[in-house]
Write a protein that holds these residues in place. Structure first.
Motif, PDB file in Angstrom:
ATOM      1  N   ARG A   1       2.149  -2.356   6.019  1.00 20.32           N
ATOM      2  CA  ARG A   1       1.263  -1.485   5.379  1.00 20.32           C
ATOM      3  C   ARG A   1       1.837   0.046   5.391  1.00 20.32           C
ATOM      4  N   ASP A   2       2.528   0.299   6.723  1.00 20.91           N
ATOM      5  CA  ASP A   2       2.885   1.550   6.784  1.00 20.91           C
ATOM      6  C   ASP A   2       4.090   2.013   5.883  1.00 20.91           C
ATOM      7  N   ARG A   3       4.928   0.873   5.840  1.00 18.06           N
ATOM      8  CA  ARG A   3       6.150   0.910   4.719  1.00 18.06           C
ATOM      9  C   ARG A   3       5.447   1.410   3.340  1.00 18.06           C
ATOM     10  N   GLN A   4       4.438   0.498   3.130  1.00 15.65           N
ATOM     11  CA  GLN A   4       3.668   0.879   1.627  1.00 15.65           C
ATOM     12  C   GLN A   4       3.181   2.290   1.663  1.00 15.65           C
ATOM     13  N   ARG A   5       2.699   2.693   2.838  1.00 13.09           N
ATOM     14  CA  ARG A   5       1.908   4.101   2.919  1.00 13.09           C
ATOM     15  C   ARG A   5       3.188   5.178   2.530  1.00 13.09           C
ATOM     16  N   LYS A   6       4.295   4.707   3.101  1.00 11.74           N
ATOM     17  CA  LYS A   6       5.593   5.646   2.619  1.00 11.74           C
ATOM     18  C   LYS A   6       5.831   5.592   1.277  1.00 11.74           C
ATOM     19  N   LEU A   7       5.955   4.280   0.676  1.00 13.80           N
ATOM     20  CA  LEU A   7       6.207   3.985  -0.784  1.00 13.80           C
ATOM     21  C   LEU A   7       4.935   4.608  -1.820  1.00 13.80           C
ATOM     22  N   ILE A   8       3.964   4.712  -1.181  1.00 15.32           N
ATOM     23  CA  ILE A   8       2.948   5.372  -2.044  1.00 15.32           C
ATOM     24  C   ILE A   8       3.200   7.069  -2.248  1.00 15.32           C
ATOM     25  N   SER A   9       3.778   7.532  -1.160  1.00 14.82           N
ATOM     26  CA  SER A   9       3.968   9.175  -1.273  1.00 14.82           C
ATOM     27  C   SER A   9       5.281   8.976  -2.323  1.00 14.82           C
TER      28      SER A   9
ATOM     29  N   ARG B   1       5.717   8.844 -24.885  1.00 15.25           N
ATOM     30  CA  ARG B   1       5.479   7.393 -24.988  1.00 15.25           C
ATOM     31  C   ARG B   1       6.050   6.843 -23.702  1.00 15.25           C
ATOM     32  N   GLN B   2       7.262   6.928 -23.402  1.00 14.46           N
ATOM     33  CA  GLN B   2       7.911   6.305 -22.170  1.00 14.46           C
ATOM     34  C   GLN B   2       7.376   7.097 -20.867  1.00 14.46           C
ATOM     35  N   GLN B   3       7.060   8.390 -20.922  1.00 14.43           N
ATOM     36  CA  GLN B   3       6.432   9.080 -19.913  1.00 14.43           C
ATOM     37  C   GLN B   3       5.222   8.287 -19.448  1.00 14.43           C
ATOM     38  N   ALA B   4       4.235   8.194 -20.514  1.00 18.44           N
ATOM     39  CA  ALA B   4       3.053   7.382 -20.388  1.00 18.44           C
ATOM     40  C   ALA B   4       3.226   5.937 -19.908  1.00 18.44           C
ATOM     41  N   TYR B   5       4.214   5.344 -20.349  1.00 13.56           N
ATOM     42  CA  TYR B   5       4.379   4.015 -19.743  1.00 13.56           C
ATOM     43  C   TYR B   5       4.803   3.967 -18.366  1.00 13.56           C
ATOM     44  N   PHE B   6       5.846   4.833 -17.997  1.00 14.71           N
ATOM     45  CA  PHE B   6       5.933   4.811 -16.544  1.00 14.71           C
ATOM     46  C   PHE B   6       4.992   5.407 -15.586  1.00 14.71           C
ATOM     47  N   ARG B   7       4.081   6.409 -16.086  1.00 15.36           N
ATOM     48  CA  ARG B   7       3.196   6.924 -15.425  1.00 15.36           C
ATOM     49  C   ARG B   7       2.079   5.709 -15.062  1.00 15.36           C
ATOM     50  N   ALA B   8       2.001   4.858 -15.834  1.00 17.02           N
ATOM     51  CA  ALA B   8       0.770   3.661 -16.028  1.00 17.02           C
ATOM     52  C   ALA B   8       1.459   2.586 -14.938  1.00 17.02           C
TER      53      ALA B   8
ATOM     54  N   PHE C   1       6.523  -6.127  -2.125  1.00 14.59           N
ATOM     55  CA  PHE C   1       6.932  -5.111  -2.785  1.00 14.59           C
ATOM     56  C   PHE C   1       7.359  -5.042  -3.819  1.00 14.59           C
ATOM     57  N   ALA C   2       7.032  -5.988  -4.789  1.00  9.79           N
ATOM     58  CA  ALA C   2       7.152  -6.187  -6.046  1.00  9.79           C
ATOM     59  C   ALA C   2       6.379  -5.192  -6.809  1.00  9.79           C
ATOM     60  N   VAL C   3       7.098  -4.547  -7.774  1.00  9.15           N
ATOM     61  CA  VAL C   3       6.482  -3.616  -8.706  1.00  9.15           C
ATOM     62  C   VAL C   3       5.679  -4.389  -9.782  1.00  9.15           C
TER      63      VAL C   3
ATOM     64  N   TRP D   1       1.192   0.160  -9.676  1.00 10.17           N
ATOM     65  CA  TRP D   1       1.814  -0.121  -8.366  1.00 10.17           C
ATOM     66  C   TRP D   1       1.124   0.472  -7.322  1.00 10.17           C
ATOM     67  N   LYS D   2       0.671   1.604  -7.539  1.00 12.71           N
ATOM     68  CA  LYS D   2       0.113   2.491  -6.466  1.00 12.71           C
ATOM     69  C   LYS D   2      -1.531   1.733  -6.080  1.00 12.71           C
ATOM     70  N   ASP D   3      -2.235   1.216  -7.207  1.00 10.33           N
ATOM     71  CA  ASP D   3      -3.506   0.821  -6.995  1.00 10.33           C
ATOM     72  C   ASP D   3      -3.305  -0.461  -6.482  1.00 10.33           C
ATOM     73  N   SER D   4      -2.228  -1.248  -6.808  1.00  9.07           N
ATOM     74  CA  SER D   4      -2.087  -2.478  -6.090  1.00  9.07           C
ATOM     75  C   SER D   4      -1.760  -2.490  -4.727  1.00  9.07           C
ATOM     76  N   ILE D   5      -1.076  -1.537  -4.014  1.00 11.94           N
ATOM     77  CA  ILE D   5      -0.916  -1.245  -2.699  1.00 11.94           C
ATOM     78  C   ILE D   5      -2.182  -0.769  -1.999  1.00 11.94           C
ATOM     79  N   LEU D   6      -2.817  -0.234  -2.775  1.00 15.43           N
ATOM     80  CA  LEU D   6      -4.023   0.404  -2.035  1.00 15.43           C
ATOM     81  C   LEU D   6      -5.072  -0.800  -1.914  1.00 15.43           C
ATOM     82  N   ARG D   7      -5.130  -1.682  -3.154  1.00 15.09           N
ATOM     83  CA  ARG D   7      -5.951  -2.896  -2.831  1.00 15.09           C
ATOM     84  C   ARG D   7      -5.544  -3.641  -1.796  1.00 15.09           C
ATOM     85  N   GLU D   8      -4.306  -4.126  -1.461  1.00 14.43           N
ATOM     86  CA  GLU D   8      -3.787  -5.031  -0.578  1.00 14.43           C
ATOM     87  C   GLU D   8      -4.209  -4.141   0.896  1.00 14.43           C
ATOM     88  N   ALA D   9      -4.065  -2.751   0.905  1.00 10.74           N
ATOM     89  CA  ALA D   9      -4.357  -2.359   2.281  1.00 10.74           C
ATOM     90  C   ALA D   9      -5.739  -2.346   2.450  1.00 10.74           C
ATOM     91  N   ALA D  10      -6.565  -2.288   1.481  1.00  6.45           N
ATOM     92  CA  ALA D  10      -8.005  -2.203   1.894  1.00  6.45           C
ATOM     93  C   ALA D  10      -8.494  -3.732   2.191  1.00  6.45           C
TER      94      ALA D  10
END
Length: 154
Positions: A91-99, A37-44, A14-16, A49-58
Protein backbone atom coordinates in the motif's frame (compact mmCIF):
# COMPACT_ATOMS: atom_id res chain seq x y z
CA UNK A 1 -5.12 -12.69 7.01
CA UNK A 2 -4.13 -14.95 4.18
CA UNK A 3 -7.43 -14.10 2.54
CA UNK A 4 -6.40 -10.44 2.32
CA UNK A 5 -3.19 -11.28 0.50
CA UNK A 6 -4.84 -13.87 -1.68
CA UNK A 7 -7.46 -11.41 -2.95
CA UNK A 8 -5.10 -10.28 -5.65
CA UNK A 9 -2.13 -12.12 -7.01
CA UNK A 10 1.07 -10.13 -7.52
CA UNK A 11 0.47 -9.61 -11.22
CA UNK A 12 -2.77 -7.75 -10.49
CA UNK A 13 -1.51 -5.54 -7.66
CA UNK A 14 0.33 -3.10 -9.91
CA UNK A 15 -1.44 -3.76 -13.19
CA UNK A 16 -2.81 -0.75 -14.99
CA UNK A 17 -6.54 -1.27 -15.41
CA UNK A 18 -7.62 -1.34 -19.03
CA UNK A 19 -9.63 1.83 -19.29
CA UNK A 20 -10.92 3.24 -22.51
CA UNK A 21 -13.84 5.22 -23.73
CA UNK A 22 -17.13 3.50 -24.40
CA UNK A 23 -16.56 3.65 -28.16
CA UNK A 24 -13.46 1.43 -27.94
CA UNK A 25 -11.07 4.23 -28.88
CA UNK A 26 -7.36 3.42 -28.72
CA UNK A 27 -4.69 6.02 -29.57
CA UNK A 28 -3.06 5.45 -32.93
CA UNK A 29 0.17 6.60 -34.55
CA UNK A 30 -1.94 7.66 -37.55
CA UNK A 31 -3.33 10.67 -35.68
CA UNK A 32 -1.73 13.82 -34.31
CA UNK A 33 0.32 13.01 -31.21
CA UNK A 34 -1.35 14.03 -27.94
CA UNK A 35 -4.40 15.51 -29.57
CA UNK A 36 -7.36 16.25 -27.25
CA UNK A 37 -8.82 12.78 -27.74
CA UNK A 38 -5.54 11.08 -26.78
CA UNK A 39 -5.20 13.37 -23.78
CA UNK A 40 -8.73 12.49 -22.65
CA UNK A 41 -7.99 8.79 -23.17
CA UNK A 42 -4.84 8.88 -21.01
CA UNK A 43 -6.51 11.09 -18.40
CA UNK A 44 -9.31 8.49 -18.06
CA UNK A 45 -6.76 5.66 -17.95
CA UNK A 46 -4.78 7.40 -15.21
CA UNK A 47 -7.89 8.30 -13.21
CA UNK A 48 -9.18 4.73 -13.46
CA UNK A 49 -5.84 3.41 -12.23
CA UNK A 50 -5.83 5.84 -9.31
CA UNK A 51 -9.44 4.95 -8.39
CA UNK A 52 -8.55 1.25 -8.45
CA UNK A 53 -5.61 1.79 -6.10
CA UNK A 54 -7.75 3.85 -3.73
CA UNK A 55 -10.44 1.12 -3.66
CA UNK A 56 -7.81 -1.50 -2.81
CA UNK A 57 -6.41 0.73 -0.06
CA UNK A 58 -9.89 1.22 1.41
CA UNK A 59 -10.35 -2.56 1.37
CA UNK A 60 -7.08 -3.05 3.20
CA UNK A 61 -8.04 -0.45 5.78
CA UNK A 62 -11.41 -2.07 6.43
CA UNK A 63 -9.73 -5.50 6.72
CA UNK A 64 -7.28 -4.05 9.25
CA UNK A 65 -10.19 -2.77 11.32
CA UNK A 66 -12.11 -6.04 11.13
CA UNK A 67 -9.29 -8.57 11.48
CA UNK A 68 -7.49 -8.45 14.75
CA UNK A 69 -4.59 -10.70 15.54
CA UNK A 70 -6.35 -13.38 17.57
CA UNK A 71 -4.07 -16.31 16.87
CA UNK A 72 -3.15 -18.08 20.07
CA UNK A 73 -0.13 -19.77 18.55
CA UNK A 74 2.90 -17.46 18.40
CA UNK A 75 3.97 -18.85 15.03
CA UNK A 76 0.55 -18.18 13.51
CA UNK A 77 0.54 -14.70 14.98
CA UNK A 78 4.02 -13.96 13.60
CA UNK A 79 2.92 -15.21 10.20
CA UNK A 80 -0.13 -12.93 10.26
CA UNK A 81 1.98 -9.96 11.30
CA UNK A 82 4.38 -10.66 8.45
CA UNK A 83 1.51 -10.88 5.98
CA UNK A 84 0.14 -7.52 7.18
CA UNK A 85 3.58 -5.98 6.97
CA UNK A 86 3.86 -7.05 3.34
CA UNK A 87 0.37 -5.75 2.60
CA UNK A 88 1.14 -2.39 4.20
CA UNK A 89 4.41 -2.06 2.27
CA UNK A 90 2.47 -2.74 -0.91
CA UNK A 91 0.00 0.00 0.00
CA UNK A 92 2.89 2.39 0.69
CA UNK A 93 4.33 1.71 -2.77
CA UNK A 94 0.90 2.32 -4.24
CA UNK A 95 0.61 5.58 -2.30
CA UNK A 96 3.81 6.71 -4.01
CA UNK A 97 2.39 5.53 -7.32
CA UNK A 98 -0.65 7.76 -6.78
CA UNK A 99 1.62 10.81 -6.61
CA UNK A 100 3.17 9.76 -9.94
CA UNK A 101 -0.30 9.36 -11.43
CA UNK A 102 -1.29 12.83 -10.19
CA UNK A 103 1.93 14.26 -11.68
CA UNK A 104 1.06 12.66 -15.03
CA UNK A 105 -2.41 14.24 -14.93
CA UNK A 106 -0.78 17.61 -14.20
CA UNK A 107 1.47 17.09 -17.23
CA UNK A 108 -1.65 16.49 -19.33
CA UNK A 109 -3.12 19.76 -18.01
CA UNK A 110 0.11 21.59 -18.84
CA UNK A 111 0.44 20.04 -22.31
CA UNK A 112 3.68 18.24 -21.41
CA UNK A 113 2.30 14.70 -21.16
CA UNK A 114 3.71 12.18 -23.60
CA UNK A 115 6.97 14.03 -24.19
CA UNK A 116 10.32 12.91 -22.79
CA UNK A 117 11.53 15.11 -19.94
CA UNK A 118 15.13 14.60 -21.10
CA UNK A 119 14.98 14.84 -24.90
CA UNK A 120 11.61 16.48 -25.49
CA UNK A 121 10.77 13.77 -28.05
CA UNK A 122 7.38 12.05 -28.04
CA UNK A 123 7.18 8.91 -25.91
CA UNK A 124 5.78 6.03 -27.96
CA UNK A 125 2.08 5.32 -27.57
CA UNK A 126 2.89 1.67 -26.83
CA UNK A 127 5.08 2.76 -23.89
CA UNK A 128 2.38 5.12 -22.61
CA UNK A 129 -0.19 2.33 -22.90
CA UNK A 130 2.01 0.01 -20.85
CA UNK A 131 3.22 2.64 -18.38
CA UNK A 132 1.04 5.76 -18.49
CA UNK A 133 3.23 7.50 -15.90
CA UNK A 134 6.34 7.25 -18.10
CA UNK A 135 8.34 10.48 -18.29
CA UNK A 136 11.10 9.32 -20.63
CA UNK A 137 11.43 7.51 -23.92
CA UNK A 138 12.74 3.95 -23.72
CA UNK A 139 16.14 5.11 -24.98
CA UNK A 140 16.41 7.94 -22.44
CA UNK A 141 15.28 5.58 -19.66
CA UNK A 142 17.94 3.03 -20.64
CA UNK A 143 20.65 5.74 -20.63
CA UNK A 144 19.42 6.92 -17.23
CA UNK A 145 19.51 3.38 -15.80
CA UNK A 146 23.00 2.72 -17.21
CA UNK A 147 24.22 5.97 -15.63
CA UNK A 148 22.65 4.99 -12.28
CA UNK A 149 24.32 1.57 -12.44
CA UNK A 150 27.73 3.14 -13.14
CA UNK A 151 27.23 5.64 -10.32
CA UNK A 152 26.41 2.86 -7.84
CA UNK A 153 29.51 0.89 -8.83
CA UNK A 154 31.80 3.89 -8.15
Amino acid sequence: MATVLNRLDDSEKFAVPQVGSDDGYRPSADEEFMNPRQQAYFRAKLQGWKDSILREAAGTLSQLQVDTLREADLTDRASSETDWSIELRTRDRQRKLISKIEAAVRRIDEGEYGYCEVTGEPISLARLEARPIATMTVEAQERHERHEKISRED
